[in-house]
Design an enzyme around this catalytic site. Structure first.
Site, PDB file in Angstrom:
ATOM      1  N   SER A  50       0.847  -1.199   0.000  1.00 21.15           N
ATOM      2  CA  SER A  50       0.000   0.000   0.000  1.00 21.15           C
ATOM      3  C   SER A  50       0.876   1.240   0.000  1.00 21.15           C
ATOM      4  O   SER A  50       2.103   1.158   0.124  1.00 21.15           O
ATOM      5  CB  SER A  50      -0.927   0.012   1.229  1.00 21.15           C
ATOM      6  N   ILE A  52       3.111   4.511  -0.428  1.00 19.77           N
ATOM      7  CA  ILE A  52       4.247   4.918  -1.257  1.00 19.77           C
ATOM      8  C   ILE A  52       4.960   3.705  -1.850  1.00 19.77           C
ATOM      9  O   ILE A  52       5.385   3.731  -3.011  1.00 19.77           O
ATOM     10  CB  ILE A  52       5.198   5.788  -0.411  1.00 19.77           C
ATOM     11  N   SER A 175      11.956  10.379   6.682  1.00 21.32           N
ATOM     12  CA  SER A 175      10.881  11.361   6.870  1.00 21.32           C
ATOM     13  C   SER A 175      11.485  12.696   7.273  1.00 21.32           C
ATOM     14  O   SER A 175      12.473  12.732   8.024  1.00 21.32           O
ATOM     15  CB  SER A 175       9.914  10.896   7.959  1.00 21.32           C
ATOM     16  N   TYR A 201       9.089   7.568  16.254  1.00 19.45           N
ATOM     17  CA  TYR A 201       9.164   7.417  14.798  1.00 19.45           C
ATOM     18  C   TYR A 201      10.193   8.400  14.217  1.00 19.45           C
ATOM     19  O   TYR A 201      11.036   8.025  13.394  1.00 19.45           O
ATOM     20  CB  TYR A 201       7.782   7.662  14.201  1.00 19.45           C
ATOM     21  N   LYS A 205      13.674   7.700  12.206  1.00 24.35           N
ATOM     22  CA  LYS A 205      13.953   8.261  10.882  1.00 24.35           C
ATOM     23  C   LYS A 205      15.286   9.008  10.868  1.00 24.35           C
ATOM     24  O   LYS A 205      15.991   9.020   9.860  1.00 24.35           O
ATOM     25  CB  LYS A 205      12.795   9.153  10.439  1.00 24.35           C
ATOM     26  N   THR A 234      -1.638   8.512   2.764  1.00 25.77           N
ATOM     27  CA  THR A 234      -1.485   7.065   2.707  1.00 25.77           C
ATOM     28  C   THR A 234      -2.288   6.413   3.827  1.00 25.77           C
ATOM     29  O   THR A 234      -2.612   7.062   4.821  1.00 25.77           O
ATOM     30  CB  THR A 234       0.004   6.665   2.880  1.00 25.77           C
TER      31      THR A 234
END
Length: 318
Positions: A50, A52, A175, A201, A205, A234
């Site tokens: 799913s 990107i 990100s 997160y 990254k 997304t």
């Protein structure tokens, strides 16, 4: 400083990371960069069922590439494969079921894959943002296990295979959120204090960007890059950041716009002429730090990250 970073980053995002930011940047894109036939080249894309990853898989399949979808959910992976084959008129799309949060399973996959297939391009796209601190069956914090350790193990395990290929590349989908974080090598699994999934997160990254820089210095035969896809609409954003999605949904990029730089880095000659190890946004290398944000780590801290990851990774090696 954290408030400063967050504020500057959000204002930057409103200008650059939105659909409008992509459209402004795209005015300077060269269409010829993606007019490439990649028949005979093999690509692994993690998290490809799913968002990107799927959009990038489709663009590469359209251009004749052999695409290996590495996914966790069998039904969604098979549905994605069927859709890509039909839309892109390319049967060379293969499904591999791997849980990227399990380093043992990642090692097993990479070992088996290397014995049966060649590989030209690895796209580390799989990721998660778990908002409560959760441990995997191996006792690893789930965001770290998936985003950082999973990426480290897969890339490390496949480097020997990549080195056998012509023009090998590794692209890691990071990100822009990493700009609000300075590497904290002493707290890789967020064991102290209150837990914030968004910041965990972002820290992961930041770690991915540093890993990319370190790999580029160590393995000159491979072209490494990391990138920011912008704020794209997304399924992952909808489920992990529902408030952000609700406020920003009219400004978010499409999945294809988010995937554009991934595809450009994976297949264009222009990308391979860039120095290895850089961080990209909308087909341009950009800074990995905000101005005056005090987010730079020392070379010793960067090396300590790699040493800690290697130490953890070998514990799970087959």
């Amino acid at each position: 400083m954290s408030l400063y970073r967050n504020t500057v980053w959000f204002l930057k995002g409103l200008q650059e990371y939105t659909k409008g930011g992509y459209e402004a940047a795209a005015r300077s894109f060269s269409e010829a960069d993606l007019e490439v036939n990649v028949s005979g080249r093999s690509f692994i894309i993690t998290g490809a069922n799913s968002g990107i990853g799927r959009a990038a898989a489709c663009e590469i399949a359209k251009r004749g590439g052999t695409v290996h979808l590495v996914c966790r959910n069998e039904d969604r992976a098979n549905e994605a494969r069927k859709d890509i084959v039909e839309r892109c008129k390319n049967e060379n799309v293969h499904v591999h079921l791997v849980d990227m949060s399990s380093p043992r399973k990642v090692w097993e996959f990479a070992s088996g894959f290397s014995q049966k297939h060649n590989l030209h391009v690895l796209i580390n796209n799989a990721g998660c943002m778990v908002n409560q601190r959760e441990l995997t069956e191996d006792g690893l914090e789930k965001n770290f296990a998936t985003n950082t350790l999973g990426t480290y193990v897969l890339t490390t395990a496949l480097i020997p295979t990549l080195k056998k290929s012509e023009n090998p590349r590794v692209i890691t989908v990071s990100s822009g959120g990493m700009l609000v974080q300075k590497l904290n090598v002493e707290e890789l699994q967020f064991e102290k204090g209150s837990f914030d999934g968004t910041m965990a997160y972002a820290q992961n990254k930041r770690q991915q960007v540093i890993m990319t820089e370190q790999w580029a210095a160590q393995h000159k035969e491979i072209h490494f890059s990391s990138m920011h896809p912008g704020w794209a609409d997304t399924p992952a954003v909808q489920s992990s950041m529902p408030d952000f999605h609700a406020k920003m949904k009219n400004k978010l990029r499409t999945e294809a716009q988010g995937a554009d730089t991934v595809v450009w880095l994976a297949i264009s000659d222009a990308a391979s002429r860039q120095p290895s190890g850089l961080f990209f946004q909308d087909r341009k290398a950009v800074s990995t730090h905000l101005l005056l944000a005090s987010s730079r780590s020392s070379p010793a801290e960067d090396q300590k990250l790699m040493s800690k990851l290697e130490e953890l990774a070998v514990k799970f090696k087959c």
